[in-house]
Design an enzyme around this catalytic site. Structure first.
Site, short mmCIF file in Angstrom:
data_model
loop_
_atom_site.label_atom_id
_atom_site.label_comp_id
_atom_site.label_asym_id
_atom_site.label_seq_id
_atom_site.Cartn_x
_atom_site.Cartn_y
_atom_site.Cartn_z
N CYS A 132 0.82 -1.21 0.00
CA CYS A 132 0.00 0.00 0.00
C CYS A 132 0.85 1.26 0.00
O CYS A 132 1.34 1.70 1.05
CB CYS A 132 -0.93 -0.02 1.22
N CYS A 135 -0.66 4.11 2.09
CA CYS A 135 -0.47 3.98 3.54
C CYS A 135 0.99 4.26 3.92
O CYS A 135 1.25 4.89 4.94
CB CYS A 135 -0.81 2.57 4.01
N ASP A 136 1.93 3.75 3.14
CA ASP A 136 3.32 3.71 3.59
C ASP A 136 4.29 4.58 2.78
O ASP A 136 5.45 4.72 3.17
CB ASP A 136 3.83 2.26 3.55
#
Ligand code: NAP
Length: 309
Positions: A132, A135-136
């Protein structure tokens, strides 16, 4: 006993929730391990009709949730592990909770596929391997990263990462992208993106602290192996349907997708059990088609319940 239980809170689940709630069925929507579904891990959604300027994936899911709740849908956190559909009373088992319903709409979606190579699980999460970028990605500011895959997801992840990372290498097992033309062009034209064609990842390489220091790839045409230094590995090689609880209960195809009854997108061979979204669709797999199936399954459930009365 509930009239209708919906499994999943992605586009399919919430759309089914909106329609069944507006039909006064007071649906119970069970939220699994990824509240809001796959769109919550997407950045900008540009192709959902009605949003000419695009919309953030998380914001879209929040709006769908609010729309379902507004008409009386209820949401409960419960990850269903087992089902019993042998009786007209459908039973769902989630940890120490048991739910019963006259009809069930399965909208459990799909989860990211992993490579299955050494080092992947050991370094998954905070140690450099992830599925992701949204997300990261920010953790990899000014670092070199690789994205594995050749589809729209890989391109989307690569483009998103160019906002933070110094260099993004797209590693693909063939020499041609599967992604749509527009996404492929945008990706290949980006000066921060470079490509490594015909390359299969063999291993994720750890540093002394057990964090990612690179990947080992094999050229599938000449068999040569080489190491690519990077701090982050973003895996974007498609998805597997979340259908484990239905194995042996409902027909699945060879890839594990729920198989609707012939002549229908959403009806299964089990009366009162309907499917919607990516758990049953390996062809289109779009937010809007999942929402469409959610609508269809809700209308079918409503009709089926009316016939039962
Ligand atoms: P996908 O289209 O199935 O692409 C998966 C990619 O991963 C393919 O390039 C495939 O290689 C590669 N791959 C699969 N297994 C692999 C393995 N074990 N090792 C190495 N590579 C592997 O999946 P996706 O990109 O997630 O897209 C899914 C659907 O969502 C598509 O319909 C897509 O159009 C849609 N989507 C749309 C958008 C958008 O419009 N903005 C964004 C994301 C996704 P091969 O090409 O060799 O098979």
């Amino acid at each position: 006993m509930e009239d209708v239980i919906i499994l999943g809170t992605g586009c399919a689940g919430f759309t089914a929730g909106i329609y069944t709630a507006r039909a006064n069925l007071s649906p119970l929507i069970l939220e699994g391990k990824q509240p809001g579904g796959q769109l919550t891990t997407t950045s900008e959604v540009e192709n959902f009709p009605g949003f000419p300027d695009g919309i953030d994936g998380f914001a879209l899911m929040d709006q769908l949730r609010r729309q379902a709740l507004r008409f009386g849908a209820r949401v409960e956190n419960a990850y269903v592990e087992k089902v019993d559909f042998t009786d007209s009373r459908k039973v769902l088992f989630a940890g120490d909770k048991t739910f019963e319903a006259k009809s069930v709409i399965i909208a459990t979606g799909a989860a990211p596929r992993l490579l299955g190579v050494p080092g992947e699980m050991e370094m998954f999460g905070g140690k450099g391997v992830t599925t992701c970028a949204t997300c990261d990605g920010a953790f990899y500011r000014d670092m070199d990263v690789v994205v594995v895959g050749g589809g729209d997801s890989a391109c989307e992840e690569a483009l998103f990462l160019t906002r933070f990372c110094s260099k993004v290498t797209l590693v693909h097992r063939r020499d041609e992208l599967r992604a749509s033309k527009i996404m492929a062009e945008r990706t290949l034209e980006n000066e921060k993106v470079s490509t490594l064609w015909d390359s299969a990842v063999q291993e994720i390489l750890p540093d002394d602290e057990g964090k990612t220091r690179g990947i080992r790839v094999k050229n599938v045409k000449n068999g040569e192996e080489s190491d690519v230094p990077c701090k982050g590995v973003f895996i974007a090689i498609g998805h597997v349907p979340n259908t484990a609880p239905f194995k042996g209960v409902l027909p699945l195809d060879e890839n594990g997708y729920l198989h609707p009854e012939s002549g229908s997108m959403v009806r299964t061979s089990m009366p009162g059990v309907f499917v919607a979204g990516d758990c049953a669709d390996h062809v289109y797999r779009q937010a809007i088609t999942a929402a469409g199936m959610g609508c269809q399954s809700a209308i079918e459930a409503e009709r089926w319940l009316a016939e039962c009365e």
